[in-house]
Design a protein around this motif. Structure first.
Motif, short mmCIF file in Angstrom:
data_model
loop_
_atom_site.label_atom_id
_atom_site.label_comp_id
_atom_site.label_asym_id
_atom_site.label_seq_id
_atom_site.Cartn_x
_atom_site.Cartn_y
_atom_site.Cartn_z
N GLU A 122 -23.16 -0.94 67.33
CA GLU A 122 -23.46 0.39 67.87
C GLU A 122 -22.38 0.84 68.84
OE1 GLU A 122 -27.26 0.13 69.58
OE2 GLU A 122 -28.33 -0.16 67.68
N ASN A 123 -21.81 -0.11 69.61
CA ASN A 123 -20.76 0.27 70.55
C ASN A 123 -19.48 0.63 69.83
OD1 ASN A 123 -22.49 -0.21 72.66
ND2 ASN A 123 -21.81 -2.33 72.97
N ASP A 124 -19.24 0.00 68.67
CA ASP A 124 -18.01 0.28 67.94
C ASP A 124 -18.03 1.66 67.31
OD1 ASP A 124 -17.06 -2.13 68.65
OD2 ASP A 124 -17.64 -3.15 66.79
N LYS A 125 -19.22 2.17 66.99
CA LYS A 125 -19.30 3.46 66.32
C LYS A 125 -19.04 4.58 67.31
CE LYS A 125 -22.66 2.04 62.82
NZ LYS A 125 -24.02 2.26 62.29
N PRO A 126 -18.28 5.59 66.96
CA PRO A 126 -18.07 6.72 67.86
C PRO A 126 -19.35 7.52 68.02
CG PRO A 126 -17.08 7.15 65.72
CD PRO A 126 -17.52 5.72 65.71
N VAL A 127 -19.45 8.18 69.17
CA VAL A 127 -20.66 8.94 69.46
C VAL A 127 -20.81 10.11 68.51
CG1 VAL A 127 -21.87 10.27 71.22
CG2 VAL A 127 -20.56 8.23 71.86
N ALA A 128 -19.73 10.83 68.29
CA ALA A 128 -19.78 11.99 67.38
C ALA A 128 -18.52 12.00 66.55
CB ALA A 128 -19.91 13.28 68.17
N PRO A 129 -18.41 11.14 65.54
CA PRO A 129 -17.20 11.13 64.71
C PRO A 129 -17.06 12.43 63.97
CG PRO A 129 -18.92 9.78 63.72
CD PRO A 129 -19.42 10.18 65.07
N SER A 130 -15.82 12.85 63.79
CA SER A 130 -15.56 14.15 63.16
C SER A 130 -14.61 14.07 61.98
CB SER A 130 -14.97 15.11 64.20
OG SER A 130 -13.75 14.59 64.70
N ASN A 131 -14.16 12.88 61.62
CA ASN A 131 -13.18 12.81 60.53
C ASN A 131 -13.80 12.20 59.29
OD1 ASN A 131 -10.92 12.82 59.06
ND2 ASN A 131 -9.77 11.34 60.25
N VAL A 132 -13.97 10.87 59.27
CA VAL A 132 -14.53 10.20 58.10
C VAL A 132 -15.93 9.74 58.46
CG1 VAL A 132 -14.27 8.30 56.49
CG2 VAL A 132 -12.25 9.45 57.37
N LEU A 133 -16.95 10.27 57.79
CA LEU A 133 -18.33 9.97 58.11
C LEU A 133 -19.18 10.18 56.87
CD1 LEU A 133 -19.85 9.18 60.74
CD2 LEU A 133 -20.54 11.54 60.92
N SER A 134 -19.94 9.16 56.51
CA SER A 134 -20.82 9.29 55.36
C SER A 134 -22.07 10.06 55.74
CB SER A 134 -21.20 7.91 54.83
OG SER A 134 -21.98 7.22 55.78
N LEU B 152 -24.16 10.13 59.18
CA LEU B 152 -24.33 11.43 59.83
C LEU B 152 -25.78 11.66 60.24
CD1 LEU B 152 -22.96 14.18 60.54
CD2 LEU B 152 -23.71 14.97 58.31
N ARG B 153 -26.72 11.27 59.38
CA ARG B 153 -28.12 11.53 59.66
C ARG B 153 -28.71 10.61 60.71
NH1 ARG B 153 -29.82 12.67 53.32
NH2 ARG B 153 -28.85 14.73 53.23
N THR B 154 -27.95 9.62 61.15
CA THR B 154 -28.40 8.79 62.27
C THR B 154 -28.10 9.43 63.62
OG1 THR B 154 -26.31 7.56 62.30
CG2 THR B 154 -28.08 6.69 60.91
N LEU B 155 -27.28 10.48 63.64
CA LEU B 155 -26.91 11.15 64.88
C LEU B 155 -27.94 12.20 65.26
CD1 LEU B 155 -23.13 11.72 64.12
CD2 LEU B 155 -24.12 9.88 65.46
N PRO B 156 -27.93 12.68 66.50
CA PRO B 156 -28.82 13.79 66.89
C PRO B 156 -28.50 15.05 66.08
CG PRO B 156 -27.94 12.67 68.83
CD PRO B 156 -27.21 12.11 67.65
N LEU B 157 -29.50 15.91 65.98
CA LEU B 157 -29.36 17.11 65.15
C LEU B 157 -28.20 17.98 65.62
CD1 LEU B 157 -30.46 18.88 62.87
CD2 LEU B 157 -32.00 19.95 64.54
N ALA B 158 -28.03 18.14 66.92
CA ALA B 158 -26.94 18.99 67.43
C ALA B 158 -25.58 18.42 67.03
CB ALA B 158 -27.04 19.11 68.95
N LEU C 269 -28.59 18.90 55.77
CA LEU C 269 -29.31 18.18 56.82
C LEU C 269 -30.48 17.39 56.28
CD1 LEU C 269 -29.26 20.90 59.61
CD2 LEU C 269 -27.86 18.85 59.46
N GLY C 270 -30.88 17.61 55.07
CA GLY C 270 -31.96 16.83 54.47
C GLY C 270 -33.30 17.52 54.59
#
Length: 684
Positions: free
Chosen positions: A257-269, A273-279, A301-302
């Protein structure tokens, strides 16, 4: 207690932790092997590794004597890869595909939970794995076969023709001096895919020696899978309570969890993506897509996502333009950043991009020169703004890339009104910053944000054109009656029958209807300076005077003659482009502005001694009809007229001809042996 009684302990096994091969042990996962290949000592020919990348390549032999092996296929593949000659660089020296290369990829990013176990004499010995690699077939030999094929094609293309022509042609080159690299630009370059690929390619391969299963060295290394000492001092990690032991076997995934960026913006499945907050989901999607209808956003968004919450979040990162959502400028250009093209700070870039977005709220079309003139930004920055939200159209400008979303505007009038108020505030700021004139503030269509779409069908255009002609009929008749009264006062003997006066209506075509919306107030028959109707030489209430027609024909003939004497061969599309450039250089009121139709232009080309060359283009060509019409000057009055006619006849039979064929045909038809320079002059 009842469950423990139903599942009694059968045997207790001692577990030992082996450390001898720590950070050295890898697990290779081989693919399902074909019938003609066995993973044994004989098949492993060579191996090499890149330690930093944990990348391995294995070369394994194929049993060509196996009855399941297709010999004809193996010979064909070897022939395609190496050709007919064999040397040291050949991939398959036996002229048969007798080996296969396997390349590895990491099966899991975190292998700390995996270990290799060996059970012996009631003891279980565990060795942690350093990596798990999946081996897949490598098809680099197909790339080599394609390269060989291209070399053979280049060799058969007629020798030195393309190379000589490339050496003879003098091309202009542009020299640019790179600006000093900023820290932000350096970070982007280091994180780019090209830079990472280059670094991976720079690491050298380390060649390995393969030891078989029954080899003495393999047997020696295999002993390291067992714990070297059975004393308690060697295995203090296993002297734990049951809960601590389970925690060691299955540690919590805090590191991941620490290795993952808080809000990645480049390469993201999409799963990540759906594990992040809606905003954060909405911000990442809008930052990557730039422009999106609300319906598409909800589908990404599903199912089950609250549309009210999405509307609340989308307004924080995007603005409404023609019913679609466009990402805000400050999201793309955060504070303390600058333009990669000009170094302009983010604040200036945001103002310029807001101006482009505001222009698209007024009209579907934006002109790049107008944006550059107002914002005073470099062309590269302006082009980036326009590419974010529009598409370039030839001779028209930049059109907003998505159609007007009428459904969203009808369903959410409160959102539309709120966004309209925000745009009014942005407009007021832009007026102060850029000192906008009235022509910039007045939209071309007042209904830019209305529910009515801007695209009008052809039938609607025809009906509106007819209605306009009927409205103008009364005014034209009044003017005629006034002229008639004046003529009667001057000459009572001249009488005129009103019934003989015919008010000519503009021609209306079902195929090319008049666009009364986009070109109101201009000649409806003119498109880029050329009339599309054949009778466009007629004025509104009669024909042009004969003398003026002669002057137009003389001017047009002079243009066509001078153009073909310079270029000899032109398509209709290119000729029309050159004619438009010629019109742009003429002063206002010139005779050629009376309107030239395509038919008149083609007839004049034929009258000036040119002929149409029916080049047999392939049926699957993507060229337009005007690009398929080829005209050539048949007689120029120079020494190469005969050669030119022979060349044009050659191209009337085939659209692609080799240079040596042209050279031989010219020599035979003209009865003289032309040298290379003369052939080049004719071709050019």
């Amino acid at each position: 207690m009842a469950n423990e009684e139903d599942d009694p302990i059968i045997q207790e096994i001692d577990v030992f932790l082996a450390r001898s091969l720590l950070e050295k042990l890898y697990l290779f996962q081989y693919p399902i092997r074909p019938a003609s290949m066995t993973y044994d000592d004989v098949t492993h020919l060579s191996a090499k590794i890149k330690p930093k990348q944990q990348k391995v390549e294995l070369e394994m032999a194929i049993d060509t004597l196996n009855p399941n092996y297709c010999r004809s296929k193996g010979e064909q593949i070897a022939l395609n890869v190496d050709g007919t000659c064999t040397d040291e660089t050949s991939t398959y020296s036996s002229k048969l595909m007798d080996k296969q290369t396997f390349c590895s990829s990491q099966a899991a990013s975190n292998v700390s939970r995996y270990a290799a176990a060996v059970y012996k004499k009631g003891e279980l010995h565990l060795t942690p794995l350093h990596g798990i690699l999946q081996l897949r077939p490598s098809f680099t030999y197909l790339d080599k076969a394609d390269a060989k094929h291209r070399e053979r094609e280049a060799a058969n293309e007629g020798g030195d023709s393309s190379q000589d022509e490339a050496e003879d042609d003098v091309k202009q080159i542009t020299v640019r001096f790179s600006r000093p690299e900023t820290e932000q630009a350096r970070q982007r370059r280091v994180q780019s895919y090209e830079f990472l690929q280059k670094r991976q390619a720079e690491e050298h391969w380390v060649h390995l020696h393969y030891y078989g299963l029954k080899d003495s060295r393999s047997e020696h290394e295999r002993q390291y899978l067992f714990s070297q000492g059975h004393g308690l001092a060697e295995n203090t990690e296993l002297i734990k309570s049951p809960s601590e032991y389970l925690m060691m076997l299955m540690p919590p995934s805090v590191e991941e969890e620490n290795d993952k960026p808080v809000a990645p913006s480049n390469v993201l499945s999409m799963a990540q993506l759906r594990t992040l907050p809606l905003a954060d989901q909405i911000k990442i999607l809008m930052k990557n897509v730039k422009v999106m209808p609300f319906a598409n956003l909800m589908s990404l968004l599903g199912s089950g996502t609250d549309s009210t919450a999405v509307l609340r979040c989308i307004q924080q990162v995007a603005m409404l333009v023609q019913g679609n959502w466009v990402v805000k400028s400050d999201v793309l250009y955060p504070k303390d950043t600058s333009s990669p093209h000009s170094g302009v700070p983010a604040e200036v870039l945001c103002r310029g991009r807001d101006f482009v977005m505001w222009k698209f709220t007024q009209d579907r079309w934006v002109v790049r020169k107008e944006v550059a003139a107002v914002t005073k930004l470099c062309p590269e920055d302006v082009k980036d703004f326009l590419e974010h939200m529009s598409v370039a159209r030839i001779n028209k400008g930049w059109e907003f890339m998505l159609p007007y979303d009428e459904d969203f505007v009808k369903k959410h009038p409160d959102i539309v009104q709120r966004q309209h108020m925000l745009w009014m505030g942005i407009q007021a700021k832009l007026e102060k910053v850029y000192n906008l004139l009235k022509e910039h503030l007045t939209p071309k269509k007042q209904e830019a944000q209305s529910a009515q779409p801007l695209l009008v069908s052809g039938e609607q255009r025809v009906n509106m054109a007819k209605a306009k002609v009927k409205q103008n009929y009364g005014q034209l008749e009044k003017e005629f009656q006034k002229q008639k009264a004046e003529m009667k006062s001057n000459d009572t003997s001249a009488k005129m029958d009103v019934s003989n006066i015919r008010i000519k209506e503009e021609p209306v075509s079902d195929e090319e209807p008049m666009d009364t919306l986009a070109y109101e107030g201009t000649n409806n028959g003119i498109v880029n300076g050329l009339h599309t109707e054949e009778d466009s030489m007629d004025s509104l209430n009669g024909h042009l005077p004969g003398g003026r027609i002669d002057r137009v024909a003389q001017e047009l003939k002079a243009f066509v003659s001078s153009t073909f004497k310079k270029q000899f061969v032109l398509t209709l599309s290119e000729l029309k482009r050159l004619f438009n450039l010629h019109l742009a250089s003429l002063p206002p009121g010139h005779t050629l502005f009376s309107g030239i139709s395509d038919k008149m232009l083609q007839d004049m080309v034929l009258d000036t001694g040119c002929k149409q060359i029916l080049v047999p283009f392939p049926p699957q060509t993507a060229a337009s009809p005007d690009e398929l019409k080829v005209y050539a000057l048949w007689e120029a009055g120079d020494t190469y007229d005969q050669h030119r006619r022979v060349l044009l006849e050659i191209f009337s039979k085939n659209y692609r001809v080799r240079r040596n064929v042209i050279h031989n045909q010219l020599s035979q038809e003209c009865g003289e042996d032309l040298n290379k320079q003369e052939v080049d002059r004719v071709l050019k």
